[in-house]
Motif scaffolding. Structure first.
Motif, PDB file in Angstrom:
ATOM      1  N   ARG A  94       0.755  -1.189  -0.046  1.00  0.00           N
ATOM      2  CA  ARG A  94      -0.062   0.135  -0.060  1.00  0.00           C
ATOM      3  C   ARG A  94       0.917   1.014   0.124  1.00  0.00           C
ATOM      4  NH1 ARG A  94      -3.285  -3.527   3.261  1.00  0.00           N
ATOM      5  NH2 ARG A  94      -2.295  -3.182   5.090  1.00  0.00           N
ATOM      6  N   ASP A 127       2.241   1.846  -3.439  1.00  0.00           N
ATOM      7  CA  ASP A 127       1.193   2.071  -4.250  1.00  0.00           C
ATOM      8  C   ASP A 127       0.918   3.756  -4.232  1.00  0.00           C
ATOM      9  OD1 ASP A 127      -0.873   1.612  -6.561  1.00  0.00           O
ATOM     10  OD2 ASP A 127      -2.151   1.823  -4.678  1.00  0.00           O
ATOM     11  N   ARG A 128       0.875   4.078  -3.107  1.00  0.00           N
ATOM     12  CA  ARG A 128       0.753   5.582  -2.803  1.00  0.00           C
ATOM     13  C   ARG A 128       1.774   6.463  -3.393  1.00  0.00           C
ATOM     14  NH1 ARG A 128      -0.886   4.081   2.581  1.00  0.00           N
ATOM     15  NH2 ARG A 128       1.170   4.729   3.493  1.00  0.00           N
ATOM     16  N   ASN A 152      -1.832   2.591  -9.014  1.00  0.00           N
ATOM     17  CA  ASN A 152      -2.749   1.474  -8.752  1.00  0.00           C
ATOM     18  C   ASN A 152      -2.567  -0.047  -9.396  1.00  0.00           C
ATOM     19  OD1 ASN A 152      -4.842   3.162  -7.506  1.00  0.00           O
ATOM     20  ND2 ASN A 152      -4.779   4.385  -9.687  1.00  0.00           N
ATOM     21  N   ARG A 156     -11.632  -4.137  -1.291  1.00  0.00           N
ATOM     22  CA  ARG A 156     -11.499  -2.711  -0.991  1.00  0.00           C
ATOM     23  C   ARG A 156     -11.151  -2.586   0.512  1.00  0.00           C
ATOM     24  NH1 ARG A 156     -17.628  -1.554  -3.656  1.00  0.00           N
ATOM     25  NH2 ARG A 156     -17.105  -1.781  -5.662  1.00  0.00           N
ATOM     26  N   ARG A 157     -11.521  -3.494   1.333  1.00  0.00           N
ATOM     27  CA  ARG A 157     -11.034  -3.256   2.751  1.00  0.00           C
ATOM     28  C   ARG A 157      -9.637  -3.197   2.922  1.00  0.00           C
ATOM     29  NH1 ARG A 157      -9.622  -6.659   6.588  1.00  0.00           N
ATOM     30  NH2 ARG A 157      -9.732  -8.333   5.268  1.00  0.00           N
ATOM     31  N   HIS A 188      -7.553  -2.352   0.205  1.00  0.00           N
ATOM     32  CA  HIS A 188      -6.904  -1.399  -0.560  1.00  0.00           C
ATOM     33  C   HIS A 188      -5.994  -2.232  -1.619  1.00  0.00           C
ATOM     34  CE1 HIS A 188      -8.703   1.864   1.455  1.00  0.00           C
ATOM     35  NE2 HIS A 188      -8.280   1.241   2.583  1.00  0.00           N
ATOM     36  N   HIS A 236     -17.090   1.870  -5.907  1.00  0.00           N
ATOM     37  CA  HIS A 236     -15.738   1.787  -5.247  1.00  0.00           C
ATOM     38  C   HIS A 236     -15.265   3.130  -4.498  1.00  0.00           C
ATOM     39  CE1 HIS A 236     -11.495   0.848  -4.227  1.00  0.00           C
ATOM     40  NE2 HIS A 236     -11.132   1.834  -4.906  1.00  0.00           N
ATOM     41  N   GLN A 237     -15.341   4.150  -5.397  1.00  0.00           N
ATOM     42  CA  GLN A 237     -15.034   5.607  -5.080  1.00  0.00           C
ATOM     43  C   GLN A 237     -16.228   5.974  -4.066  1.00  0.00           C
ATOM     44  OE1 GLN A 237     -15.000   4.395  -8.273  1.00  0.00           O
ATOM     45  NE2 GLN A 237     -13.148   5.228  -9.096  1.00  0.00           N
ATOM     46  N   HIS A 248     -15.310   4.516  -0.616  1.00  0.00           N
ATOM     47  CA  HIS A 248     -14.081   5.228   0.185  1.00  0.00           C
ATOM     48  C   HIS A 248     -14.694   6.331   0.716  1.00  0.00           C
ATOM     49  CE1 HIS A 248     -10.064   6.492   0.397  1.00  0.00           C
ATOM     50  NE2 HIS A 248     -10.301   7.505   0.345  1.00  0.00           N
ATOM     51  N   ASP A 273      -7.125  11.017   4.968  1.00  0.00           N
ATOM     52  CA  ASP A 273      -7.994  10.590   4.362  1.00  0.00           C
ATOM     53  C   ASP A 273      -9.054  11.509   3.628  1.00  0.00           C
ATOM     54  OD1 ASP A 273      -7.548   7.920   4.800  1.00  0.00           O
ATOM     55  OD2 ASP A 273      -9.158   7.555   5.672  1.00  0.00           O
TER      56      ASP A 273
END
Length: 393
Positions: free
Chosen positions: A32, A35-36, A41, A77-78, A80, A257-258, A261, A348
């Motif tokens: 994660r 990826d950030r 992605n 999703r949980r 990411h 999905h968005q 979030h 967030d």
């Protein structure tokens, strides 16, 4: 509307445990963080592990039950999972399955299932905006080959993919919807140059240049000048212009999905605002804070429940509207991004604020989708973009 809980069978419970164990092993904090940092992605190690363990094949071949598919989506999703490139791969692979020759399917589809082959979308052009039919990238036939020249913007994932689903103009004298031909172009073909671009939310996308790119006719999908028909299915899916499932076990719109979030960001804000400060007071006890937080949650829930293309607009617009409100009630430290000391919610709300404008242009701008709704649902006619006439002197 049925809000009852779906009971899990013994098989579904075992499936959920297996999914969680796999994701815990492979989607680590380091994945994660990376990826950030990259904004890709996509994580090749995770993607290949998904392929090796059969998750990609199960998705593509639709061998999961409806309940299992929903459980898998929620668990991804949980934690990411970097997932965008698999989304475009699925869309394009479906077109290869439908329009590709048996030889092309044999070349591409096994690698899709095991993760070695990824596919991206080559639609938008630097001066084309959201109307992909105004395509200027030219493909000229030369015997059993085609020579392609042009450029495409926002080809997300191109640097991690093997093929691009490319829309080209093969008859500049024809009407724009009758001049298009689709190709699946290998991205290692000489003459292709991929340049990275960073968006405001930190994501990596690309501009791709095609200079005398020569490919065999075997990579053509569908008939010459019939590319619009080949493209309509993938466009409808990307636009979210599809009917919602009736069993409640799927997102009702393409930006689900968005929206998820957005809801988790609000939940985190609510938890923070419910904590007592050094003075013993809870921010949420302030009526103005409670009203603004409640309004944000109500709007987000309504948007997430809005189906089809309408939901796409509702979610993207709601994200734009509530993100600054959340940051305001959380206070100045909500301006700090993730992994920054002192960030009240680990960035967030700040990320939601930066992400919201991008969600409003994915697959086309909100204005385009509102015009589609007005024209095709409400019957208001085609929009007139001509400049106003000068007043008579």
């Amino acid at each position: 509307m049925d809000f009852s809980t779906v009971p899990l069978s013994e098989a579904d419970s075992a499936f959920l445990a297996r999914a969680r164990a796999f994701l815990a092993e492979h989607v680590t904090a380091e994945v994660r963080r990376r990826d950030r940092e990259t904004g890709d992605n996509f994580d090749e190690g995770v993607h290949l592990a998904l392929g090796a363990d059969g998750w990609l094949a199960a998705e593509f071949d639709d061998t999961l039950t409806r309940v299992q598919r929903r459980l898998w989506a929620l668990e991804r999703r949980r934690v990411h999972v970097p997932w965008v490139t698999w989304g475009t791969t699925q869309i394009v692979a479906a077109s290869v399955r439908r329009y590709g020759t048996p030889a092309l399917q044999a070349e591409v589809l096994p690698g899709v299932r095991d993760g070695r082959v990824r596919l991206c979308l080559g639609y938008t052009e630097p001066e084309g905006g959201s109307d992909v039919a105004t395509c200027k990238t030219r493909a000229v036939r030369d015997g059993d080959h085609w020579v392609i020249n042009g450029s495409k913007m926002f080809t997300t994932g191109a640097h991690n993919c093997r093929y691009v689903f490319l829309i080209t103009n093969t008859d500049p004298t024809a009407r724009k919807h009758k001049s298009l031909t689709m190709f699946l172009v290998p991205l290692d073909t000489p003459g292709i140059e991929i340049q990275g671009i960073r968006t405001v939310d930190g994501d990596r996308t690309n501009i791709v240049y095609y200079s005398d790119v020569r490919i065999s006719d075997r990579y053509r999908l569908g008939d010459v000048n019939d590319g619009w028909n080949v493209l309509r299915g993938p466009l409808d899916e990307e636009h979210g212009n599809v009917a919602a499932e009736t069993d409640g076990l799927a997102d009702v719109s393409i930006l689900g999905h968005q929206g998820w979030h957005m809801l988790t960001t609000i939940d985190k804000a609510a938890a923070i605002l419910s904590e007592a400060g050094a003075d013993g007071q809870r921010p949420i006890d302030d009526a103005s804070v409670a009203v603004r937080l409640g309004r944000s949650l109500a709007r987000a829930e309504a948007a997430q429940s809005t189906p089809s293309i309408f939901g796409r607009v509702a979610i993207a617009q709601t994200m734009r509207d509530i993100a600054p409100d959340l940051m305001d009630i959380l206070g100045p430290t909500s301006l700090l991004p993730a992994d920054t000391a002192g960030a009240i919610d680990d960035g967030d709300a700040e990320y939601l604020y930066r992400w919201a404008p991008l969600c409003g242009i994915y697959g086309g701008t909100l204005e385009v989708f509102r015009n589609m709704i007005a024209q095709h649902v409400l019957g208001l006619g085609k929009p007139n973009y001509s400049p106003p006439k000068a007043a008579a002197s």
